[in-house]
Design a protein around this motif. Structure first.
Motif, PDB file in Angstrom:
ATOM      1  N   ALA A 170     -22.853  11.807 -15.939  1.00  0.00           N
ATOM      2  CA  ALA A 170     -24.280  11.917 -16.247  1.00  0.00           C
ATOM      3  C   ALA A 170     -24.807  13.295 -15.891  1.00  0.00           C
ATOM      4  O   ALA A 170     -25.582  13.906 -16.647  1.00  0.00           O
ATOM      5  CB  ALA A 170     -25.058  10.837 -15.499  1.00  0.00           C
ATOM      6  N   GLU A 171     -24.400  13.815 -14.745  1.00  0.00           N
ATOM      7  CA  GLU A 171     -24.851  15.144 -14.339  1.00  0.00           C
ATOM      8  C   GLU A 171     -24.314  16.208 -15.292  1.00  0.00           C
ATOM      9  O   GLU A 171     -25.039  17.143 -15.665  1.00  0.00           O
ATOM     10  CB  GLU A 171     -24.395  15.439 -12.907  1.00  0.00           C
ATOM     11  N   ALA A 172     -23.045  16.072 -15.712  1.00  0.00           N
ATOM     12  CA  ALA A 172     -22.433  17.073 -16.585  1.00  0.00           C
ATOM     13  C   ALA A 172     -23.054  17.094 -17.972  1.00  0.00           C
ATOM     14  O   ALA A 172     -23.141  18.150 -18.609  1.00  0.00           O
ATOM     15  CB  ALA A 172     -20.924  16.813 -16.686  1.00  0.00           C
ATOM     16  N   THR A 173     -23.488  15.935 -18.463  1.00  0.00           N
ATOM     17  CA  THR A 173     -24.039  15.850 -19.821  1.00  0.00           C
ATOM     18  C   THR A 173     -25.563  15.940 -19.845  1.00  0.00           C
ATOM     19  O   THR A 173     -26.145  16.196 -20.897  1.00  0.00           O
ATOM     20  CB  THR A 173     -23.631  14.531 -20.492  1.00  0.00           C
ATOM     21  N   GLY A 174     -26.210  15.688 -18.713  1.00  0.00           N
ATOM     22  CA  GLY A 174     -27.665  15.596 -18.707  1.00  0.00           C
ATOM     23  C   GLY A 174     -28.167  14.344 -19.397  1.00  0.00           C
ATOM     24  O   GLY A 174     -29.338  14.266 -19.790  1.00  0.00           O
ATOM     25  N   ALA A 175     -27.305  13.354 -19.542  1.00  0.00           N
ATOM     26  CA  ALA A 175     -27.635  12.122 -20.251  1.00  0.00           C
ATOM     27  C   ALA A 175     -27.505  10.931 -19.314  1.00  0.00           C
ATOM     28  O   ALA A 175     -26.804  10.986 -18.301  1.00  0.00           O
ATOM     29  CB  ALA A 175     -26.701  11.925 -21.448  1.00  0.00           C
ATOM     30  N   PRO A 189     -28.977  11.293 -14.777  1.00  0.00           N
ATOM     31  CA  PRO A 189     -28.475  12.610 -14.344  1.00  0.00           C
ATOM     32  C   PRO A 189     -28.865  12.994 -12.925  1.00  0.00           C
ATOM     33  O   PRO A 189     -28.177  13.798 -12.298  1.00  0.00           O
ATOM     34  CB  PRO A 189     -29.107  13.566 -15.367  1.00  0.00           C
ATOM     35  N   ASP A 190     -29.964  12.425 -12.398  1.00  0.00           N
ATOM     36  CA  ASP A 190     -30.376  12.758 -11.032  1.00  0.00           C
ATOM     37  C   ASP A 190     -29.637  11.939  -9.983  1.00  0.00           C
ATOM     38  O   ASP A 190     -29.882  12.071  -8.786  1.00  0.00           O
ATOM     39  CB  ASP A 190     -31.888  12.591 -10.863  1.00  0.00           C
ATOM     40  N   LEU A 219     -35.491  -1.225 -27.299  1.00  0.00           N
ATOM     41  CA  LEU A 219     -36.331  -1.010 -26.124  1.00  0.00           C
ATOM     42  C   LEU A 219     -36.815   0.434 -26.040  1.00  0.00           C
ATOM     43  O   LEU A 219     -37.981   0.697 -25.703  1.00  0.00           O
ATOM     44  CB  LEU A 219     -35.572  -1.380 -24.860  1.00  0.00           C
ATOM     45  N   VAL A 220     -35.936   1.380 -26.340  1.00  0.00           N
ATOM     46  CA  VAL A 220     -36.332   2.785 -26.281  1.00  0.00           C
ATOM     47  C   VAL A 220     -37.386   3.092 -27.342  1.00  0.00           C
ATOM     48  O   VAL A 220     -38.376   3.786 -27.080  1.00  0.00           O
ATOM     49  CB  VAL A 220     -35.106   3.700 -26.433  1.00  0.00           C
ATOM     50  N   ALA A 221     -37.197   2.569 -28.557  1.00  0.00           N
ATOM     51  CA  ALA A 221     -38.170   2.797 -29.620  1.00  0.00           C
ATOM     52  C   ALA A 221     -39.526   2.211 -29.256  1.00  0.00           C
ATOM     53  O   ALA A 221     -40.572   2.829 -29.467  1.00  0.00           O
ATOM     54  CB  ALA A 221     -37.670   2.208 -30.941  1.00  0.00           C
ATOM     55  N   VAL A 230     -40.514  10.093 -22.812  1.00  0.00           N
ATOM     56  CA  VAL A 230     -39.132   9.684 -23.035  1.00  0.00           C
ATOM     57  C   VAL A 230     -38.203  10.805 -22.583  1.00  0.00           C
ATOM     58  O   VAL A 230     -38.003  11.788 -23.280  1.00  0.00           O
ATOM     59  CB  VAL A 230     -38.871   9.329 -24.508  1.00  0.00           C
ATOM     60  N   ASP A 231     -37.688  10.664 -21.375  1.00  0.00           N
ATOM     61  CA  ASP A 231     -36.658  11.549 -20.862  1.00  0.00           C
ATOM     62  C   ASP A 231     -35.723  10.694 -20.013  1.00  0.00           C
ATOM     63  O   ASP A 231     -35.754   9.467 -20.102  1.00  0.00           O
ATOM     64  CB  ASP A 231     -37.260  12.722 -20.074  1.00  0.00           C
ATOM     65  N   ALA A 232     -34.898  11.325 -19.198  1.00  0.00           N
ATOM     66  CA  ALA A 232     -33.912  10.552 -18.448  1.00  0.00           C
ATOM     67  C   ALA A 232     -34.560   9.565 -17.485  1.00  0.00           C
ATOM     68  O   ALA A 232     -33.969   8.536 -17.155  1.00  0.00           O
ATOM     69  CB  ALA A 232     -32.984  11.500 -17.682  1.00  0.00           C
ATOM     70  N   ALA A 233     -35.784   9.844 -17.028  1.00  0.00           N
ATOM     71  CA  ALA A 233     -36.423   8.960 -16.043  1.00  0.00           C
ATOM     72  C   ALA A 233     -36.615   7.542 -16.576  1.00  0.00           C
ATOM     73  O   ALA A 233     -36.156   6.580 -15.963  1.00  0.00           O
ATOM     74  CB  ALA A 233     -37.734   9.564 -15.564  1.00  0.00           C
ATOM     75  N   PRO A 234     -37.290   7.334 -17.722  1.00  0.00           N
ATOM     76  CA  PRO A 234     -37.408   5.967 -18.230  1.00  0.00           C
ATOM     77  C   PRO A 234     -36.169   5.479 -18.969  1.00  0.00           C
ATOM     78  O   PRO A 234     -35.960   4.269 -19.081  1.00  0.00           O
ATOM     79  CB  PRO A 234     -38.604   6.039 -19.187  1.00  0.00           C
ATOM     80  N   LEU A 235     -35.335   6.378 -19.487  1.00  0.00           N
ATOM     81  CA  LEU A 235     -34.182   5.932 -20.262  1.00  0.00           C
ATOM     82  C   LEU A 235     -33.208   5.122 -19.407  1.00  0.00           C
ATOM     83  O   LEU A 235     -32.609   4.154 -19.888  1.00  0.00           O
ATOM     84  CB  LEU A 235     -33.453   7.120 -20.890  1.00  0.00           C
ATOM     85  N   ALA A 236     -33.040   5.485 -18.149  1.00  0.00           N
ATOM     86  CA  ALA A 236     -32.108   4.747 -17.302  1.00  0.00           C
ATOM     87  C   ALA A 236     -32.568   3.307 -17.064  1.00  0.00           C
ATOM     88  O   ALA A 236     -31.798   2.368 -17.296  1.00  0.00           O
ATOM     89  CB  ALA A 236     -31.894   5.486 -15.977  1.00  0.00           C
ATOM     90  N   PRO A 237     -33.804   3.064 -16.633  1.00  0.00           N
ATOM     91  CA  PRO A 237     -34.225   1.660 -16.478  1.00  0.00           C
ATOM     92  C   PRO A 237     -34.326   0.912 -17.799  1.00  0.00           C
ATOM     93  O   PRO A 237     -34.107  -0.306 -17.827  1.00  0.00           O
ATOM     94  CB  PRO A 237     -35.583   1.764 -15.781  1.00  0.00           C
TER      95      PRO A 237
END
Length: 292
Positions: A170-175, A189-190, A219-221, A230-237
């Motif tokens: 996750a850290e390497a890809t930023g995803a 990523p965090d 869910l993301v849509a 919409v960034d990594a913060a809400p995408l993980a939950p």
């Protein structure tokens, strides 16, 4: 590497914070529009399963933009699906595709999505494009796909610690990385990491990953359509919520397949299920998790 976060066990109560009951003010656009480039001539069913799951999770519209044969099957199963291009709030790509068989025009189209600003759920045959991508992303590998992805990133072989390895990826890809398995891991990523019980061993069957990708995309849509960041913060939950719903739907389906006593009482035990069974159980799983 970020990794000081404790491992969070994701629950129904956690899911409720990322689900929204529609109101009288909603229309099909405000409830979320998901675009899907999935399925292939070799694996057309993946498109059907992902589209079915997205609709049953609860959103306003699904746009399916895959190949002709899967498109025909999608429309036979879900005629409400839109097959014209247009605005979407999230994408699902790669389910039921093979990178080795992908043409140059499709590769270019996927790269454009992966370099945009709309969030993308990257599954199966599109994971090879993830290392160079910049869009907000959720990557959904199983262990073997994760190993190939790590090799492409120049990361060490799997250490045996799935959480540490997923955090590194996750850290390497930023995803966000959703690592599928009996216990599904979701890592941001965090370093934030959540774990979701897969629900039932009956879930280990072909096509259930395609269903999961459709749930995540829906869910993301929906989240993005509500004007949320919409960034990594809400995408993980959101990914963890999708994994919980997927597992709960599998348990509901397996329970429904259980043996009913001769007296006509409720079914007991559980039984085998298919991916489509899981998709069809999603509305009840969502209803159970919706905030009261």
């Amino acid at each position: 590497m970020a990794g000081s976060h404790a491992l969070t066990t994701w629950t129904r109560d956690d899911c409720a914070r990322f689900l929204r009951r529609p109101t009288v003010a909603d229309d099909k656009y405000s409830r979320g529009v998901l675009g899907m480039r999935t399925g292939s001539t070799a694996y057309p069913g993946a498109a059907v399963l992902g589209v079915e799951a997205a609709w049953r999770t609860g959103l306003g519209m699904v746009r399916y933009l895959g190949p002709e044969h899967p498109r025909t099957l999608v429309l036979q199963r879900r005629p409400e699906t839109v097959t014209a291009d247009g605005r979407v709030q999230a994408w699902v790509i790669g389910s039921g595709t093979d990178a080795a068989a992908r043409g140059e025009s499709e590769t270019q189209a996927l790269r454009e999505l992966l370099s945009g600003t709309v969030p993308v759920v990257v599954d199966a045959g599109a994971l090879d494009l993830a290392p160079a991508a910049t869009a907000p992303r959720i990557l959904t590998p199983h262990d073997r796909e994760h190993a190939r992805l790590r090799q492409a990133l120049g990361l060490p072989s799997a250490s045996g610690d799935r959480v540490a390895d997923a955090r590194q990826t996750a850290e390497a890809t930023g995803a966000v990385v959703l690592l599928k398995g009996a216990e599904t891991l979701v890592v941001a990523p965090d370093g934030w990491a959540g774990v979701v019980d897969a629900g039932t061993p009956w879930l280990a069957t072909a096509g259930t990953g395609d269903v999961l990708a459709g749930v995540i995309g829906a869910l993301v849509a929906g989240w993005a359509a509500g004007g949320q960041q919409v960034d990594a913060a809400p995408l993980a939950p959101l990914a963890a919520t999708a994994a919980w719903l997927h597992g709960r739907a599998a348990r509901l389906a397996a329970s429904a397949a259980g043996v009913a006593p001769a007296s006509g009482a409720a079914a007991s035990g559980d039984g085998p299920i298919t991916a489509l069974d899981v998709a069809e159980a999603l509305p009840r799983a969502v209803a159970e998790a919706l905030p009261r």
